[in-house]
Design an enzyme around this catalytic site. Structure first.
Site, short mmCIF file in Angstrom:
data_model
loop_
_atom_site.label_atom_id
_atom_site.label_comp_id
_atom_site.label_asym_id
_atom_site.label_seq_id
_atom_site.Cartn_x
_atom_site.Cartn_y
_atom_site.Cartn_z
N GLU A 61 41.41 9.78 -18.90
CA GLU A 61 40.12 10.37 -19.26
C GLU A 61 39.62 9.69 -20.53
O GLU A 61 40.31 9.70 -21.56
CB GLU A 61 40.19 11.88 -19.45
CG GLU A 61 38.82 12.46 -19.77
CD GLU A 61 38.69 13.96 -19.56
OE1 GLU A 61 37.66 14.52 -19.99
OE2 GLU A 61 39.61 14.57 -18.99
N ASP A 135 28.27 9.97 -24.67
CA ASP A 135 27.06 9.90 -25.48
C ASP A 135 26.08 8.95 -24.80
O ASP A 135 26.41 7.80 -24.54
CB ASP A 135 27.42 9.37 -26.87
CG ASP A 135 26.28 9.52 -27.87
OD1 ASP A 135 25.11 9.35 -27.46
OD2 ASP A 135 26.54 9.82 -29.05
N LYS A 139 18.33 5.57 -27.39
CA LYS A 139 17.43 4.56 -27.93
C LYS A 139 17.77 3.19 -27.35
O LYS A 139 18.95 2.82 -27.26
CB LYS A 139 17.53 4.52 -29.46
CG LYS A 139 17.03 5.79 -30.13
CD LYS A 139 17.12 5.68 -31.65
CE LYS A 139 16.63 6.96 -32.31
NZ LYS A 139 16.70 6.89 -33.79
N ASP A 171 24.26 14.36 -18.00
CA ASP A 171 23.10 15.22 -17.90
C ASP A 171 21.86 14.50 -18.44
O ASP A 171 20.81 15.12 -18.61
CB ASP A 171 23.32 16.52 -18.67
CG ASP A 171 23.50 16.28 -20.16
OD1 ASP A 171 24.33 15.42 -20.52
OD2 ASP A 171 22.81 16.93 -20.96
N THR A 209 33.53 21.46 -18.15
CA THR A 209 33.75 21.22 -19.58
C THR A 209 32.77 22.08 -20.37
O THR A 209 31.75 22.55 -19.86
CB THR A 209 33.52 19.76 -19.96
OG1 THR A 209 32.10 19.46 -19.89
CG2 THR A 209 34.26 18.82 -19.03
#
Length: 238
Positions: A61, A135, A139, A171, A209
Protein backbone atom coordinates in the site's frame (compact mmCIF):
# COMPACT_ATOMS: atom_id res chain seq x y z
CA UNK A 1 13.62 4.44 -13.97
CA UNK A 2 16.69 2.27 -13.59
CA UNK A 3 17.70 0.76 -10.26
CA UNK A 4 20.49 3.33 -10.04
CA UNK A 5 18.32 6.38 -10.49
CA UNK A 6 16.66 7.86 -7.42
CA UNK A 7 13.26 9.50 -7.91
CA UNK A 8 12.54 13.19 -7.60
CA UNK A 9 12.31 14.69 -4.15
CA UNK A 10 9.26 13.59 -2.20
CA UNK A 11 6.77 16.41 -1.69
CA UNK A 12 4.39 16.50 1.24
CA UNK A 13 4.47 16.83 4.99
CA UNK A 14 5.95 14.37 7.46
CA UNK A 15 4.38 15.79 10.62
CA UNK A 16 0.89 16.98 11.58
CA UNK A 17 -0.37 17.66 15.08
CA UNK A 18 2.13 16.85 17.84
CA UNK A 19 1.83 13.23 18.89
CA UNK A 20 0.45 12.47 22.32
CA UNK A 21 2.99 10.93 24.71
CA UNK A 22 1.40 7.50 24.37
CA UNK A 23 1.77 7.52 20.59
CA UNK A 24 5.35 8.71 20.86
CA UNK A 25 6.13 5.78 23.13
CA UNK A 26 4.30 3.46 20.73
CA UNK A 27 6.46 4.57 17.81
CA UNK A 28 9.63 4.22 19.89
CA UNK A 29 8.66 0.71 20.98
CA UNK A 30 6.96 -0.75 17.91
CA UNK A 31 8.38 0.92 14.81
CA UNK A 32 11.86 -0.64 15.16
CA UNK A 33 10.22 -4.09 15.13
CA UNK A 34 8.45 -3.59 11.81
CA UNK A 35 10.36 -0.88 9.97
CA UNK A 36 11.64 -1.92 6.57
CA UNK A 37 15.19 -0.83 5.88
CA UNK A 38 16.07 -0.53 2.23
CA UNK A 39 19.33 -1.97 0.92
CA UNK A 40 21.85 0.33 -0.68
CA UNK A 41 21.14 1.81 -4.07
CA UNK A 42 21.37 -0.80 -6.81
CA UNK A 43 20.86 -3.73 -4.42
CA UNK A 44 17.75 -5.93 -4.33
CA UNK A 45 15.60 -6.33 -1.24
CA UNK A 46 15.74 -9.84 0.26
CA UNK A 47 12.09 -10.67 0.74
CA UNK A 48 12.67 -13.95 2.57
CA UNK A 49 14.07 -11.99 5.51
CA UNK A 50 11.04 -9.72 5.98
CA UNK A 51 8.48 -12.11 7.45
CA UNK A 52 8.55 -15.24 9.58
CA UNK A 53 7.06 -17.47 8.33
CA UNK A 54 7.38 -16.37 4.69
CA UNK A 55 4.02 -15.18 3.31
CA UNK A 56 2.16 -16.68 0.40
CA UNK A 57 2.04 -13.29 -1.36
CA UNK A 58 3.35 -9.76 -0.98
CA UNK A 59 1.03 -6.72 -1.19
CA UNK A 60 1.99 -3.06 -1.07
CA UNK A 61 0.00 0.00 0.00
CA UNK A 62 1.47 3.30 -1.15
CA UNK A 63 0.65 6.13 1.23
CA UNK A 64 -1.54 4.30 3.76
CA UNK A 65 -2.73 7.46 5.53
CA UNK A 66 -4.34 6.52 8.85
CA UNK A 67 -3.72 2.82 8.21
CA UNK A 68 -7.32 1.61 8.54
CA UNK A 69 -7.38 0.01 5.08
CA UNK A 70 -3.99 -1.64 5.52
CA UNK A 71 -4.83 -2.98 8.99
CA UNK A 72 -8.15 -4.37 7.76
CA UNK A 73 -6.49 -6.05 4.78
CA UNK A 74 -3.76 -7.54 6.96
CA UNK A 75 -6.31 -8.92 9.40
CA UNK A 76 -8.44 -10.40 6.61
CA UNK A 77 -5.42 -11.91 4.81
CA UNK A 78 -3.11 -13.33 7.49
CA UNK A 79 -1.07 -15.36 4.98
CA UNK A 80 -0.19 -12.28 2.95
CA UNK A 81 2.79 -10.08 3.81
CA UNK A 82 2.05 -6.36 3.66
CA UNK A 83 4.37 -3.45 3.12
CA UNK A 84 2.92 -0.05 3.90
CA UNK A 85 4.78 3.02 2.65
CA UNK A 86 4.04 6.27 4.48
CA UNK A 87 6.13 9.27 5.51
CA UNK A 88 3.46 11.00 7.64
CA UNK A 89 4.41 10.27 11.25
CA UNK A 90 0.88 10.63 12.60
CA UNK A 91 -0.38 8.04 10.12
CA UNK A 92 2.43 5.66 11.02
CA UNK A 93 1.52 5.96 14.70
CA UNK A 94 -2.13 5.23 13.87
CA UNK A 95 -1.21 2.08 11.94
CA UNK A 96 1.09 0.85 14.69
CA UNK A 97 -1.69 1.25 17.24
CA UNK A 98 -4.14 -0.70 15.09
CA UNK A 99 -1.59 -3.45 14.42
CA UNK A 100 -0.91 -3.74 18.15
CA UNK A 101 -4.57 -3.79 19.12
CA UNK A 102 -5.41 -6.43 16.48
CA UNK A 103 -2.31 -8.54 17.08
CA UNK A 104 -1.09 -8.21 13.48
CA UNK A 105 2.41 -9.43 12.65
CA UNK A 106 2.23 -9.45 8.84
CA UNK A 107 2.89 -5.74 8.28
CA UNK A 108 6.17 -3.98 7.56
CA UNK A 109 6.43 -0.20 7.38
CA UNK A 110 8.54 1.85 5.00
CA UNK A 111 8.96 5.44 6.21
CA UNK A 112 10.44 6.60 2.90
CA UNK A 113 9.23 7.29 -0.63
CA UNK A 114 7.61 4.15 -2.08
CA UNK A 115 9.44 4.72 -5.36
CA UNK A 116 12.68 3.87 -3.61
CA UNK A 117 11.19 0.51 -2.66
CA UNK A 118 9.92 -0.26 -6.17
CA UNK A 119 13.42 0.14 -7.54
CA UNK A 120 14.72 -2.51 -5.10
CA UNK A 121 11.99 -5.15 -5.27
CA UNK A 122 12.61 -8.36 -7.22
CA UNK A 123 10.87 -8.48 -10.57
CA UNK A 124 7.31 -9.82 -10.36
CA UNK A 125 7.27 -9.93 -6.55
CA UNK A 126 4.08 -7.93 -5.87
CA UNK A 127 0.69 -9.61 -6.01
CA UNK A 128 -1.36 -6.47 -5.29
CA UNK A 129 -0.74 -2.75 -5.00
CA UNK A 130 -2.99 -0.09 -3.45
CA UNK A 131 -2.89 3.65 -4.14
CA UNK A 132 -5.88 5.12 -2.32
CA UNK A 133 -6.77 8.79 -2.40
CA UNK A 134 -3.29 10.16 -3.12
CA UNK A 135 -2.71 13.90 -2.99
CA UNK A 136 -4.09 15.14 -6.33
CA UNK A 137 -1.65 18.06 -6.65
CA UNK A 138 -4.32 19.94 -8.64
CA UNK A 139 -2.19 22.86 -9.82
CA UNK A 140 -0.80 22.19 -13.28
CA UNK A 141 2.72 23.18 -12.28
CA UNK A 142 2.56 20.51 -9.55
CA UNK A 143 1.31 17.64 -11.75
CA UNK A 144 4.82 16.23 -11.91
CA UNK A 145 4.54 15.55 -8.17
CA UNK A 146 1.74 13.03 -8.71
CA UNK A 147 2.67 9.44 -8.00
CA UNK A 148 1.31 8.12 -11.28
CA UNK A 149 3.89 9.04 -13.90
CA UNK A 150 5.30 7.06 -16.85
CA UNK A 151 8.51 6.26 -14.99
CA UNK A 152 6.60 5.10 -11.91
CA UNK A 153 4.40 2.84 -14.03
CA UNK A 154 7.60 1.36 -15.47
CA UNK A 155 8.74 0.52 -11.94
CA UNK A 156 5.33 -0.83 -10.94
CA UNK A 157 5.04 -3.00 -14.04
CA UNK A 158 8.46 -4.51 -13.36
CA UNK A 159 7.69 -5.25 -9.70
CA UNK A 160 4.17 -6.63 -10.24
CA UNK A 161 3.51 -10.25 -11.15
CA UNK A 162 1.33 -11.04 -14.17
CA UNK A 163 -2.27 -10.99 -12.98
CA UNK A 164 -1.47 -8.75 -10.01
CA UNK A 165 -4.01 -6.06 -9.19
CA UNK A 166 -3.36 -2.33 -8.99
CA UNK A 167 -6.19 -0.72 -7.03
CA UNK A 168 -6.51 3.05 -7.24
CA UNK A 169 -9.10 5.33 -5.65
CA UNK A 170 -9.58 9.08 -5.97
CA UNK A 171 -12.26 11.69 -5.33
CA UNK A 172 -10.59 14.29 -7.55
CA UNK A 173 -11.94 14.55 -11.11
CA UNK A 174 -8.72 16.00 -12.48
CA UNK A 175 -6.59 13.23 -11.02
CA UNK A 176 -9.10 10.63 -12.26
CA UNK A 177 -8.62 11.86 -15.82
CA UNK A 178 -4.85 11.79 -15.28
CA UNK A 179 -4.95 8.21 -13.96
CA UNK A 180 -7.08 6.93 -16.81
CA UNK A 181 -5.04 8.74 -19.44
CA UNK A 182 -1.81 7.17 -18.25
CA UNK A 183 -3.01 3.67 -17.42
CA UNK A 184 -5.31 3.15 -20.38
CA UNK A 185 -2.44 4.11 -22.67
CA UNK A 186 -0.13 1.55 -21.05
CA UNK A 187 -0.51 -1.95 -22.60
CA UNK A 188 0.96 -3.53 -19.47
CA UNK A 189 -2.21 -2.71 -17.50
CA UNK A 190 -5.83 -3.61 -18.20
CA UNK A 191 -8.83 -1.92 -16.58
CA UNK A 192 -11.22 -4.55 -15.27
CA UNK A 193 -14.43 -2.47 -15.23
CA UNK A 194 -17.35 -3.91 -17.19
CA UNK A 195 -20.12 -1.59 -15.97
CA UNK A 196 -20.45 1.75 -14.20
CA UNK A 197 -20.97 0.15 -10.78
CA UNK A 198 -17.51 -1.39 -11.06
CA UNK A 199 -15.94 2.02 -10.56
CA UNK A 200 -18.70 3.96 -8.82
CA UNK A 201 -19.13 1.52 -5.93
CA UNK A 202 -16.38 0.28 -3.63
CA UNK A 203 -15.96 -3.45 -4.39
CA UNK A 204 -16.11 -6.22 -1.82
CA UNK A 205 -12.82 -6.85 -0.09
CA UNK A 206 -11.92 -3.17 -0.34
CA UNK A 207 -12.14 -1.71 3.21
CA UNK A 208 -13.06 1.97 3.53
CA UNK A 209 -10.69 4.69 4.72
CA UNK A 210 -11.29 7.74 6.87
CA UNK A 211 -10.41 10.00 3.95
CA UNK A 212 -13.02 8.30 1.81
CA UNK A 213 -15.64 8.93 4.50
CA UNK A 214 -14.62 12.57 4.72
CA UNK A 215 -14.84 13.00 0.95
CA UNK A 216 -18.33 11.49 0.81
CA UNK A 217 -19.48 13.64 3.74
CA UNK A 218 -18.29 16.72 1.86
CA UNK A 219 -20.18 15.74 -1.28
CA UNK A 220 -17.31 14.36 -3.34
CA UNK A 221 -17.86 11.04 -5.09
CA UNK A 222 -14.95 8.59 -4.98
CA UNK A 223 -14.00 6.45 -7.94
CA UNK A 224 -12.61 2.94 -7.46
CA UNK A 225 -10.39 1.59 -10.22
CA UNK A 226 -8.86 -1.87 -10.54
CA UNK A 227 -6.20 -2.61 -13.13
CA UNK A 228 -4.53 -5.96 -13.76
CA UNK A 229 -0.92 -6.42 -14.72
CA UNK A 230 -0.99 -8.12 -18.12
CA UNK A 231 1.20 -11.06 -19.02
CA UNK A 232 4.71 -10.09 -20.01
CA UNK A 233 5.60 -10.26 -23.69
CA UNK A 234 8.87 -11.14 -25.35
CA UNK A 235 9.24 -7.53 -26.45
CA UNK A 236 8.68 -5.98 -23.04
CA UNK A 237 11.67 -4.24 -21.52
CA UNK A 238 12.37 -5.51 -18.00
Amino acid sequence: MSDREEPAKLHGRRHGRPLRPGLKRLIEAELPKVELRLPEEGAELRLNSLFDPPPEALWLEIGFGGGEHLAAQAEANPRVGFIGAEVFVNGIASLLRQARDRGLNNIRVLTEDARLLLARLPEGSLGRVFLLFPDPWPKRRHNKRRFIQPETLDALARAMAPGAEFRVATDDAGYLRWILRHLLADPRFEWTAQRAADWRERPEGWPPTRYEGKAIAQGRRPTYLTFVRCARTAHETP
